[in-house]
Structure formats: C-alpha cells, structure tokens
Design a protein around this motif. Structure first.
Motif, PDB file in Angstrom:
ATOM      1  N   GLU A   1       0.827  -1.221   0.000  1.00  0.00           N
ATOM      2  CA  GLU A   1       0.000   0.000   0.000  1.00  0.00           C
ATOM      3  C   GLU A   1       0.857   1.267   0.000  1.00  0.00           C
ATOM      4  OE1 GLU A   1      -2.912  -0.466   3.091  1.00  0.00           O
ATOM      5  OE2 GLU A   1      -4.086  -1.864   1.884  1.00  0.00           O
ATOM      6  N   SER A   2       1.984   1.187   0.681  1.00  0.00           N
ATOM      7  CA  SER A   2       2.915   2.326   0.683  1.00  0.00           C
ATOM      8  C   SER A   2       3.448   2.572  -0.728  1.00  0.00           C
ATOM      9  CB  SER A   2       4.068   2.033   1.657  1.00  0.00           C
ATOM     10  OG  SER A   2       5.117   2.927   1.453  1.00  0.00           O
TER      11      SER A   2
ATOM     12  N   LEU B   1       1.973   1.677  -3.556  1.00  0.00           N
ATOM     13  CA  LEU B   1       0.860   2.161  -4.384  1.00  0.00           C
ATOM     14  C   LEU B   1       0.634   3.657  -4.187  1.00  0.00           C
ATOM     15  CD1 LEU B   1      -2.125  -0.377  -4.388  1.00  0.00           C
ATOM     16  CD2 LEU B   1      -0.596   0.239  -6.242  1.00  0.00           C
ATOM     17  N   SER B   2       0.621   4.074  -2.927  1.00  0.00           N
ATOM     18  CA  SER B   2       0.308   5.481  -2.645  1.00  0.00           C
ATOM     19  C   SER B   2       1.445   6.424  -3.042  1.00  0.00           C
ATOM     20  CB  SER B   2      -0.059   5.668  -1.169  1.00  0.00           C
ATOM     21  OG  SER B   2       1.013   5.265  -0.353  1.00  0.00           O
ATOM     22  N   ASN B   3       2.675   5.885  -3.168  1.00  0.00           N
ATOM     23  CA  ASN B   3       3.813   6.742  -3.534  1.00  0.00           C
ATOM     24  C   ASN B   3       4.257   6.587  -4.990  1.00  0.00           C
ATOM     25  OD1 ASN B   3       4.855   8.160  -0.970  1.00  0.00           O
ATOM     26  ND2 ASN B   3       4.532   6.061  -0.280  1.00  0.00           N
ATOM     27  N   LYS B   4       3.591   5.709  -5.725  1.00  0.00           N
ATOM     28  CA  LYS B   4       3.990   5.394  -7.111  1.00  0.00           C
ATOM     29  C   LYS B   4       4.050   6.651  -7.979  1.00  0.00           C
ATOM     30  CE  LYS B   4       0.923   3.202  -9.659  1.00  0.00           C
ATOM     31  NZ  LYS B   4       0.569   4.084 -10.787  1.00  0.00           N
TER      32      LYS B   4
END
Length: 323
Positions: A77-78, A80-83
């Motif tokens: 999730e980290s 994904l959110s920083n991609k």
C-alpha cells in the motif's frame, strides 16, 4: 584461470532499483541523492551497452516486476500510494512513467494480485559480458592476471610497489576496483556482502519472462533461457553474509528453494542445477566511493549490489581523476 569476482557471479540484472527500494532510499537519502543514484544506474547501463553492444551481452529489455507477499500489505500500500510521486521524481531521467500496475500474469502464488511493473528494466548474460569485456581490453594490449592476490602495496615518490602472492611489481599508478574485496586493502567505508544464487535445470514450456524482485529487492529472480535463476536471502543472516568467502549456507539455500516451491513455480516440477555466491561491496551509504587516496593510488569501490548498472560509469570516473 577465469575471473572469479562478483562480476562473473552476479544475477545479470540490468536494473535501477525497485519501487520499494527507492522509497527505502528516500528515507535515508535526500531526494536529490536518490535521483542521482538512479541516474547513475541508468547512465551506467547505457555506457555498458554502448561499450560492448547489446548482442554481445545478450541484453533483453523484458521489464522488471516487484512482487509483494500476502503478509506484506503495508509495504504494498505504501508503494501504491507513492507510485505517482516517484514517477514524477524520475521522469526527467526516463522521460516517461517508470512504474505501473500489472495483473499477476505469471500466476505466482502467495502474493498480492498485482505487480508493480518497471518497463525499463532488462537483463544481460554475465558470462557473455565478461567475455566481450576481456576481448575488448586484450585487443587494446591490456594484460589481465587472474588468480593473483595482492597482499599489500607501498607508495614511493614516483611509483607504487605492489606485492602479490606470486611476485612483486611496480606501477606509476594503482587503481583499486575490487569492490567487495576492497576492505582487504583499504580502510574505506566498504564491507563485503555475500549473495547466494541458484539456478534450476531447464523447465519445459517456462513462460516466466523478465526480472523480478521480492521483499525490497532482498530476493530476485529472472528467466535465463528456459531456467529460473534465483538469488538473495542475505537479510536472513546479515552477520554470516558479511564475508569475502564464497560459499552457500543451509538457511539461505533452503529459503530460496522454498520460494521456488511456494511462490515462483508452485505447480511445476523443478530440479536445482547449480548453486554459487558472489561478493558485493556495501556500506552505510548507497553512493560509490570514487576518489584519489594519495599521490598515485585511487579507488572505485562500494557499488552496493549495482555493479552491472554502475560499473562502467565508475571506471570512467576513475580515469577522469587522472586528468
């Protein structure tokens, strides 16, 4: 008789760092430092390919995939959110988005249903690379002496005396570029880090193509012909793997085999063909150490597991120190 360092033992990844590795680096380095790290890897690979040619090193740009195990939800999730943030950061280098989301097209088990895909990653054949490099330098009249250990060196006013396990010689300049083995000669911030690897026997109808990373890059695998090459596991036993001795350990080899059985090839019979290890040079920073140590002695070490990507560039930077 043949070169036996990490350059001939590496897994042949033409990579820049997975998304989770880059996020990890952003916690301990500034944004500018991380951009420079990735740019060096990008430029270094370009230089390697220009120097030897894609055909000679069997370069294939099949893309890179980062997999996330089921119990690594937070990391996934980290990422994904920083991609998008990281894509924006790297856009000046690659001129396009580096990371995107892809379905589990290879049917790996016990992982999240999506991969994070890097369209720019590739792979090379390490043996072919070394063969092409040897032919190139020998054609320039450069002598290569394998199985010679440098025991120590001393600097005079106009020369460096080098004592080996076979003979003594003197040179006007000395470049130390032994990376993981450098701590045997230097007092720089670089220490050895062993990486263990295995390769399967040929597998019929193997459809896995590309380079793959798991657990922040601590595990990595790829196809080579119709085999799977898998390495990593240093994080299981950092202390033991901080060594310049080649060798394999049960704890790591068992884990690699378990990954093959449970995740990579869950429904496929396989046999292990070979196992080996290579020695990397790591330290508290990812930046390589390229500097003049004294009047006639220079070093280019601490390549941080990215020797394929940045080795050519480090060589070029070393030569520029002579100007």
């Amino acid at each position: 008789m043949l070169p036996q360092g990490a350059s001939t033992k590496n897994a042949g990844f033409a990579c820049f760092g997975s998304l989770s590795e880059i996020l990890d680096d952003l916690r301990s380095h500034s944004e500018e430092e991380v951009i420079q790290l990735v740019k060096k890897r990008f430029d270094g690979l370009k230089l390697l390919r220009q120097t030897l040619g894609d055909t000679a090193i069997n370069f294939q740009q099949l893309g890179g995939y980062e997999l996330f195990s089921e119990d690594n939800k937070d990391l996934f999730e980290s990422c994904l959110s920083n991609k998008n943030t990281v894509n924006k950061l790297l856009k000046p280098i690659f001129r396009d988005d580096v990371f995107s989301l892809k379905d589990n097209i290879f049917n790996f088990k016990n992982i999240k249903e999506y991969y994070i895909f890097n369209q720019f990653e590739g792979q090379i054949d390490t043996g072919n690379m070394m063969e092409a490099l040897l032919q190139k330098v020998q054609s320039q009249g450069i002598k290569i002496l394998n199985t010679i250990s440098v025991e120590n060196f001393s600097e005079g006013q106009n020369e460096v005396k080098i004592r080996t396990n076979q003979f003594e010689l003197s040179s006007s300049k000395l470049f130390i570029a032994t990376n993981g083995f450098a701590s045997q000669l230097l007092k720089e911030q670089v220490k050895p880090a062993r990486a263990q690897v295995l390769i399967t026997k040929p597998i019929d109808n193997l459809n896995i193509k590309g380079t793959f990373h798991l657990e922040k890059g601590y595990y990595y695998f790829r196809n080579i012909d119709n085999r799977i090459l898998l390495g990593g596991g240093r994080n299981l036993d950092f202390k033991t793997e901080e060594t310049a001795q080649f060798g394999e350990t049960e704890i790591i080899q068992n884990k690699l085999e378990e990954l093959l059985r449970t995740t990579i090839l869950p429904n496929t019979k396989f046999e292990i063909d070979h196992r080996w290890s290579g020695i990397m040079g790591v330290g508290n920073k990812k930046k390589a150490i390229v500097k003049q140590l004294s009047s006639h002695v220079f070093c280019g070490v601490r390549l941080g597991g990215m020797g394929v990507a940045i080795g050519s560039l480090i060589g070029k930077e070393l030569v520029q120190l002579l100007d």
